[in-house]
Scaffold this active site. Structure first.
Site, PDB file in Angstrom:
ATOM      1  N   LYS A 115       0.891  -1.460  -0.058  1.00  0.00           N
ATOM      2  CA  LYS A 115       0.046  -0.062   0.059  1.00  0.00           C
ATOM      3  C   LYS A 115       0.990   1.164   0.001  1.00  0.00           C
ATOM      4  CE  LYS A 115      -4.430  -1.133  -0.037  1.00  0.00           C
ATOM      5  NZ  LYS A 115      -4.301  -2.560  -0.501  1.00  0.00           N
ATOM      6  N   LYS A 197      -2.598 -12.110  -9.210  1.00  0.00           N
ATOM      7  CA  LYS A 197      -3.837 -12.961  -8.714  1.00  0.00           C
ATOM      8  C   LYS A 197      -5.132 -11.986  -9.171  1.00  0.00           C
ATOM      9  CE  LYS A 197      -3.729 -10.592  -4.441  1.00  0.00           C
ATOM     10  NZ  LYS A 197      -4.179 -10.264  -2.898  1.00  0.00           N
ATOM     11  N   LYS A 200     -10.251  -7.488  -6.764  1.00  0.00           N
ATOM     12  CA  LYS A 200     -11.162  -6.722  -6.658  1.00  0.00           C
ATOM     13  C   LYS A 200     -11.087  -5.326  -7.441  1.00  0.00           C
ATOM     14  CE  LYS A 200     -13.067  -7.974  -2.315  1.00  0.00           C
ATOM     15  NZ  LYS A 200     -12.371  -7.269  -0.971  1.00  0.00           N
TER      16      LYS A 200
HETATM   17  P1  TYM Z   1     -10.236  -9.361   0.984  1.00  0.00           P
HETATM   18  O1  TYM Z   1     -11.533  -8.447   0.872  1.00  0.00           O
HETATM   19  O2  TYM Z   1      -9.114  -8.702   0.173  1.00  0.00           O
HETATM   20  O3  TYM Z   1     -10.633 -10.996   0.375  1.00  0.00           O
HETATM   21  C1  TYM Z   1     -11.814 -11.570   0.761  1.00  0.00           C
HETATM   22  C2  TYM Z   1     -11.197 -13.104   1.072  1.00  0.00           C
HETATM   23  O4  TYM Z   1     -10.785 -13.538  -0.427  1.00  0.00           O
HETATM   24  C3  TYM Z   1      -9.582 -14.367  -0.542  1.00  0.00           C
HETATM   25  N1  TYM Z   1      -8.894 -13.845  -1.887  1.00  0.00           N
HETATM   26  C4  TYM Z   1      -8.406 -14.750  -2.566  1.00  0.00           C
HETATM   27  N2  TYM Z   1      -8.323 -15.997  -2.544  1.00  0.00           N
HETATM   28  C5  TYM Z   1      -7.546 -16.621  -3.298  1.00  0.00           C
HETATM   29  N3  TYM Z   1      -7.196 -16.148  -4.866  1.00  0.00           N
HETATM   30  C6  TYM Z   1      -7.259 -14.843  -4.808  1.00  0.00           C
HETATM   31  N4  TYM Z   1      -6.933 -14.199  -5.999  1.00  0.00           N
HETATM   32  C7  TYM Z   1      -7.959 -14.147  -3.704  1.00  0.00           C
HETATM   33  N5  TYM Z   1      -8.184 -12.756  -3.614  1.00  0.00           N
HETATM   34  C8  TYM Z   1      -8.723 -12.543  -2.496  1.00  0.00           C
HETATM   35  C9  TYM Z   1      -8.969 -13.404   0.964  1.00  0.00           C
HETATM   36  O5  TYM Z   1      -7.732 -14.148   1.258  1.00  0.00           O
HETATM   37  C10 TYM Z   1      -9.622 -13.167   1.760  1.00  0.00           C
HETATM   38  O6  TYM Z   1     -10.009 -14.647   2.431  1.00  0.00           O
HETATM   39  N6  TYM Z   1      -8.235  -8.447   5.332  1.00  0.00           N
HETATM   40  C11 TYM Z   1      -9.042  -9.264   4.851  1.00  0.00           C
HETATM   41  C12 TYM Z   1     -10.656  -9.018   5.205  1.00  0.00           C
HETATM   42  C13 TYM Z   1     -10.656  -9.159   6.768  1.00  0.00           C
HETATM   43  C14 TYM Z   1     -10.626 -10.238   7.395  1.00  0.00           C
HETATM   44  C15 TYM Z   1     -10.787 -10.242   8.799  1.00  0.00           C
HETATM   45  C16 TYM Z   1     -10.430 -11.695   6.961  1.00  0.00           C
HETATM   46  C17 TYM Z   1     -10.986  -8.288   7.659  1.00  0.00           C
HETATM   47  N7  TYM Z   1     -10.970  -8.800   8.597  1.00  0.00           N
HETATM   48  C18 TYM Z   1     -11.063 -11.067   9.767  1.00  0.00           C
HETATM   49  C19 TYM Z   1     -10.308 -12.849   8.005  1.00  0.00           C
HETATM   50  C20 TYM Z   1     -10.499 -12.672   9.163  1.00  0.00           C
HETATM   51  C21 TYM Z   1      -9.170  -8.674   3.319  1.00  0.00           C
HETATM   52  O7  TYM Z   1      -8.716  -7.742   2.760  1.00  0.00           O
HETATM   53  O8  TYM Z   1      -9.836  -9.578   2.484  1.00  0.00           O
END
Ligand code: TYM
Length: 334
Positions: A115, A197, A200
């Site tokens: 970031k 990867k 979003k």
């Molecule tokens: P976020 O919103 O970026 O992504 C949500 C979930 O999707 C998974 N993910 C992927 N898995 C496989 N391949 C990909 N290309 C890929 N892109 C995203 C992420 O690993 C995630 O599981 N910090 C977290 C949100 C969060 C969270 C939490 C997660 C906030 N509090 C507590 C677990 C527990 C995040 O930004 O995920």
């Protein structure tokens, strides 16, 4: 079914349309886990504020993530499905955990460093302490299993460290949370262009979204990078070809995968045919989810009810944990 003892928690930021990475890294596991465990799944709206989004879009984005959770199979009666900002106890635990998180380790976090590179004009303290807020989300429910993709591994390691430090200083309160996937390993769903990867917010032409219409899916897959095929039998696959096979393994049948593996190994593969088949299987996979999402989104009252029900369940668990946390620290004077 009698549920197991362990508690499950995970979250997704409302920063755009959900994609295959979110589905296979997170949602698919959620759906299986809700039958076996007590589950807390949330929309991480507070985390999304770290990148200063246009907050006029927040409501629509939160609704969409909720609808995409439900359309993927989350049953709000089985799991607590809620919005992070509705649970004020998170903020208190975040503050307490901040006293146990060190500047040096926060600065070394990969997502923070990314970031800093991407938005040097907005390196705020919330970004630095992002993993602390995430640990608070998890520990608030004393969860020990966290279904996430591979990119979250380091955040989970940090959550374990904060839990251990709390327990060491104030007494055993938190289990040490582990990243979880029903497969043997955490997964990373690759983008269609062979680099990076699915995401979003970045790489949108090489990411398949649950909201993509049939033509968009077909066109994105058509553009995926290939070459003229292997020159020797049983060759090693280049990354971008490996990626197409990996996507096929997610949505196609065993027979289809075996056929293209055999074609590759005997140097008879026709990538045009392979992509056509992948596109067909992908459309069949995404279409029903997309249609369900659209139906759910049209019913705001239903979504409001879901959020209230989820917050009620999450608050109950959060309040119980915070009683114990305050007591262990000694924040009780009468
Ligand atoms: P976020 O919103 O970026 O992504 C949500 C979930 O999707 C998974 N993910 C992927 N898995 C496989 N391949 C990909 N290309 C890929 N892109 C995203 C992420 O690993 C995630 O599981 N910090 C977290 C949100 C969060 C969270 C939490 C997660 C906030 N509090 C507590 C677990 C527990 C995040 O930004 O995920």
């Amino acid at each position: 079914m009698e549920k197991k003892q362990q508690i499950v928690m995970s979250g997704i930021r409302p920063t755009g349309f959900l994609h295959l990475g979110n589905y296979f890294g997170a949602l698919r596991n959620y759906v299986r886990m809700q039958d076996e465990f007590e589950c807390y799944f949330m929309v991480a709206d507070l985390h999304s504020l770290t990148t200063h989004p246009d907050t006029k879009q927040l409501k629509a984005n939160v609704h969409r993530v909720l609808a995409e959770n439900i359309a993927s199979g989350i049953d709000p009666d089985k799991a607590a499905l809620y919005c992070q900002s509705h649970i004020y106890e998170t903020n208190e635990l975040y503050l307490i955990l901040n006293m146990l998180a060190y500047k040096g380790e926060l600065e070394k976090t990969t997502t923070f460093k990314d970031k800093v590179r991407l938005q040097p004009e907005n390196v705020n303290a919330g970004l630095l302490t992002y993993p602390v807020l995430q640990a608070a989300d998890i520990l608030l429910h004393r969860a020990s299993l966290v279904p996430v993709g591979k990119d979250q591994e380091q955040h989970l390691e940090m959550a374990r460290n904060f839990a251990k430090r709390f327990n060491h200083r104030y007494g055993e309160v938190f289990p040490e949370p582990q990243a979880f996937n029903y497969g043997l390993e955490l997964i990373k769903v690759p983008s269609l262009d062979g680099s990076g990867k699915m995401s979003k917010s970045e790489n949108q032409n090489a990411t398949l979204y649950l909201a993509d219409d049939d033509d968009t899916i077909v066109n994105k897959i058509k553009k995926a990078k290939t070459d003229s095929g292997p020159a020797t039998p049983n060759a090693e696959k280049p990354d971008y070809i490996q990626n197409i096979f990996q996507l096929m393994r997610l949505v196609s049948s065993e027979e289809v995968i075996a056929k293209f593996e055999a074609d590759f190994n005997s140097c008879n593969i026709r990538y045009g045919d392979m992509k056509k088949q992948l596109a067909e299987d992908m459309v069949a996979f995404i279409r029903p989810i997309r249609e369900k999402v659209n139906a759910i989104l049209s019913d705001e009252k239903y979504l409001a009810g879901i959020m209230e029900l989820g917050a009620e369940k999450a608050r109950k668990s959060a309040k119980a944990t915070m009683e114990i946390v305050r007591e262990s620290i000694g924040l009780k004077y009468y």
